[in-house]
Design a protein around this motif. Structure first.
Motif, mmCIF file in Angstrom:
data_model
loop_
_atom_site.group_PDB
_atom_site.id
_atom_site.type_symbol
_atom_site.label_atom_id
_atom_site.label_comp_id
_atom_site.label_asym_id
_atom_site.label_seq_id
_atom_site.Cartn_x
_atom_site.Cartn_y
_atom_site.Cartn_z
ATOM 1 N N GLU A 1 0.541 -1.019 -0.293
ATOM 2 C CA GLU A 1 -0.168 -0.394 0.065
ATOM 3 C C GLU A 1 0.760 1.743 0.328
ATOM 4 O O GLU A 1 0.349 2.328 -0.714
ATOM 5 C CB GLU A 1 -0.938 -0.209 1.043
ATOM 6 N N SER A 2 1.715 1.204 0.447
ATOM 7 C CA SER A 2 2.564 2.111 1.062
ATOM 8 C C SER A 2 3.013 3.244 -0.530
ATOM 9 O O SER A 2 3.267 3.552 -0.717
ATOM 10 C CB SER A 2 3.612 2.115 2.324
ATOM 11 N N VAL A 3 3.758 1.717 -1.335
ATOM 12 C CA VAL A 3 4.552 2.179 -2.841
ATOM 13 C C VAL A 3 3.014 2.860 -3.481
ATOM 14 O O VAL A 3 3.201 3.499 -3.715
ATOM 15 C CB VAL A 3 5.458 1.035 -3.700
ATOM 16 N N LEU A 4 2.152 2.011 -3.099
ATOM 17 C CA LEU A 4 0.726 2.169 -4.587
ATOM 18 C C LEU A 4 0.659 3.961 -4.417
ATOM 19 O O LEU A 4 -0.299 4.176 -5.014
ATOM 20 C CB LEU A 4 0.394 1.231 -4.705
ATOM 21 N N TYR A 5 -0.033 4.315 -3.118
ATOM 22 C CA TYR A 5 0.116 5.776 -2.732
ATOM 23 C C TYR A 5 0.794 6.245 -3.140
ATOM 24 O O TYR A 5 0.449 7.780 -3.426
ATOM 25 C CB TYR A 5 -0.354 5.812 -1.100
ATOM 26 N N GLY A 6 2.208 5.932 -3.860
ATOM 27 C CA GLY A 6 2.788 7.220 -4.738
ATOM 28 C C GLY A 6 2.268 7.408 -6.149
ATOM 29 O O GLY A 6 3.006 8.111 -6.947
ATOM 30 N N PRO B 1 0.229 8.573 -8.403
ATOM 31 C CA PRO B 1 -0.501 10.184 -9.431
ATOM 32 C C PRO B 1 -2.010 10.256 -9.070
ATOM 33 O O PRO B 1 -3.229 10.670 -8.786
ATOM 34 C CB PRO B 1 -0.195 10.248 -9.953
ATOM 35 N N ALA B 2 -2.645 8.316 -10.024
ATOM 36 C CA ALA B 2 -3.898 8.254 -9.723
ATOM 37 C C ALA B 2 -4.672 7.639 -8.468
ATOM 38 O O ALA B 2 -5.798 7.650 -8.793
ATOM 39 C CB ALA B 2 -4.123 7.238 -11.094
ATOM 40 N N ILE B 3 -3.570 7.741 -7.532
ATOM 41 C CA ILE B 3 -4.186 6.800 -6.887
ATOM 42 C C ILE B 3 -4.368 7.871 -5.549
ATOM 43 O O ILE B 3 -4.571 8.716 -5.534
ATOM 44 C CB ILE B 3 -3.662 5.207 -6.267
ATOM 45 N N ALA B 4 -6.108 7.566 -4.764
ATOM 46 C CA ALA B 4 -6.631 8.674 -3.847
ATOM 47 C C ALA B 4 -6.536 7.801 -2.489
ATOM 48 O O ALA B 4 -6.061 8.112 -1.712
ATOM 49 C CB ALA B 4 -8.123 8.811 -4.083
ATOM 50 N N GLU B 5 -7.236 6.518 -2.686
ATOM 51 C CA GLU B 5 -7.351 5.726 -1.792
ATOM 52 C C GLU B 5 -6.160 4.284 -2.528
ATOM 53 O O GLU B 5 -7.352 3.713 -2.924
ATOM 54 C CB GLU B 5 -8.125 5.379 -0.730
ATOM 55 N N VAL B 6 -5.846 3.337 -0.908
ATOM 56 C CA VAL B 6 -5.958 2.275 -1.963
ATOM 57 C C VAL B 6 -5.609 0.692 -0.143
ATOM 58 O O VAL B 6 -5.192 1.044 0.165
ATOM 59 C CB VAL B 6 -4.487 1.255 -2.285
#
Length: 102
Positions: free
Chosen positions: A15-20, A22-27
């Motif tokens: 999650e910490s990587v995916l939050y980086g 730009p298209a992701i608001a929440e994951v």
């Protein structure tokens, strides 16, 4: 923890990587049953308004920081992450959404 192919995958790390992205608001990252690997990594994302994201783009982005076995094998896009009254994401609901709870 998700155990995929005998390897431990910690959802918070992914999650910490995916939050980086730009298209992701929440994951949120959950495990789903997989006949080959035991469990597969599933990313459930809420996108920034007007953004588009597909699995290959997400895997390319995350592949720079995560081992291959930690990369999501599935991406689900939803409007809002289910939360309890204190704001914690209800991952059991995410796993149950498509009947693939692990």
């Amino acid at each position: 923890m998700i155990i995929s192919g005998g390897e431990n995958v910690y959802p918070a790390e992914v999650e910490s990587v995916l939050y980086g992205h730009p298209a992701i608001a929440e994951v949120a990252v959950v495990g789903a049953r997989d006949d080959r690997w035991g469990e597969r990594v599933v990313a459930v994302a809420v996108l920034v308004q007007g953004a588009h994201l597909d699995l290959e783009e997400l895997r390319d982005f995350a592949g720079a920081e995560l081992a291959r076995y930690k990369l999501p094998l599935e991406l689900r896009i939803i409007d809002v992450l289910p939360r309890n009254t204190t704001g914690k994401v209800l991952k059991h609901e995410l796993r149950a959404m498509s009947g693939t709870g692990a």
